[in-house]
Design an enzyme around this catalytic site. Structure first.
Site: not given
Ligand SMILES: *Cc1c(COP(=O)(O)O)cnc(C)c1O
Length: 360
Positions: A102, A172, A196
């Site tokens: 990521w 993030d 999540k």
């Molecule tokens: C799932 C995830 C993403 C991507 O998320 P989207 O909502 O599909 O854009 C980005 N960063 C992390 C750490 C993630 O777990």
């Protein structure tokens, strides 16, 4: 009806109590004769839902008053672009910490807008550890420092917050937000896709210090300007109302569980148990250095990869699903977000031990 234990990395399992409440309110919300998803986002009913969700999130994370909370769309992936668009503020470079899949995506997107200085990277060690802070090569001209507190795919997690001084810290938190208390005042901006630990897909939460917003790259779509969104209560256009409502139910559920201290205790206990089971066997293995192991996403491999398909099939027959590892890592991955009950982890461990006895 019997619900499975769903170890999906995302969209992930939701608290059963939340789904029950949502189903009770599906046809008719609070005596209005209509479901939430059929109502105007500008009506007092939905506004009360939106405001309560924000208030509960602020309470859970103890968000200081000088931070805006935004409920946006586009996922964490859109934030990979919106962060540089909004936070460069006349600067031309930003620091990024590369801890895995990521981080790499965030870096690739940021490169479209600025010069990216990868101040530290776990690549040399196969991303199985978080680079020690004293090895970071931060740039004093950086507009911000971006990092990924939890790498959902690799299963490495920061159990500390970097101290970046006057340079705003951007995180993030898609796969770790609300898993434990966090001192929001240490961050310039936090973002997280909902699917999540917050609610269903379709919503992205952004928490941003208000002095950082208002100076975007030009031209910037008006929807992508945090200041515009903040001034319009995240309702410049129609927001994802039903997802916002469900996120509110999840926040309320977390409060009912005792808040983030209680979540942290359970999450630590769940992950400790699973790591202990993995480490205590010669059959299962987790590649991550102990101090950097994620509470949320636990990858593991079997001694014989030929057994992977059998493992997944038998697990699913026992109601333990979505354990297949990411294609870039292989093996298995168990995601233990807030909504995964401890009983689900116990059932998984029991299954793993039985499987090892029969096939190990
Ligand atoms: C799932 C995830 C993403 C991507 O998320 P989207 O909502 O599909 O854009 C980005 N960063 C992390 C750490 C993630 O777990």
């Amino acid at each position: 009806m019997s619900r499975i234990y769903n170890f999906s990395p995302g969209p992930a399992t939701l608290p059963e109590a939340v789904l029950k409440k949502a189903s009770e309110e599906m046809l008719e919300w609070h005596g209005t004769g209509s479901s939430i998803m059929e109502m105007s986002h500008r009506g007092k009913e939905f506004l009360s839902v939106a405001e309560q969700a924000e208030a509960d999130l602020r309470e859970l994370l103890q968000i200081p008053v000088n931070y805006k909370v935004l409920f946006l769309q586009g996922g964490a992936t859109l934030q990979f672009a919106m962060v540089p668009m909004n936070l460069l503020r006349g600067k031309t470079t930003a620091d990024y910490i590369n801890t895995g899949s990521w981080s790499k995506k965030a870096i690739a997107e940021a490169k479209r807008y600025c010069e990216v200085n990868v101040a530290a990277s776990g690549e040399d060690t196969g991303f199985n550890t978080i680079p020690a802070f004293d090895s970071w090569k931060l740039n004093k001209d950086a507009a911000y420092v971006h990092f990924t507190p939890n790498e959902t795919i690799g299963g490495v997690e920061f159990h500390w917050v970097p101290e970046t001084g006057d340079t705003p810290l951007v995180a993030d938190m898609s796969s770790t937000i609300l898993s434990r208390p966090v001192d929001v005042s240490k961050f310039g901006l936090i973002y997280a896709g909902a699917q999540k630990n917050i609610g269903p897909a379709g919503l992205t939460v952004v928490i941003v210090r208000e002095d950082l917003i208002g100076e975007t790259l030009s031209p910037c779509p008006s929807l992508f300007d945090y200041k515009n969104q903040a001034e319009n209560g995240s309702m410049m256009n129609t927001p994802p109302t039903y997802t916002w409502y469900l996120a509110g139910l999840v926040f309320d559920w977390i409060k009912g569980q005792g808040g983030l201290d209680a979540m942290a205790q359970v999450n630590q206990r769940k992950s400790d148990k699973l790591y202990a089971a993995i480490d205590g066997s010669d059959f299962y293995k987790n590649p991550v250095e102990t101090a950097s192991r994620s509470w949320m996403n636990i990858p593991f491999t079997l001694a014989d990869p030929e057994l992977d398909a059998t493992f997944l099939k038998l697990a699913a027959e026992q109601g333990l699903t979505a354990l297949k590892g990411h294609r870039s890592v292989g093996g298995m991955r168990a995601s233990l977000y807030n909504a995964m009950p401890e009983a689900g982890v116990d059932a998984l461990i029991k299954f793993m031990q039985d499987f090892e006895q029969k096939h190990g």
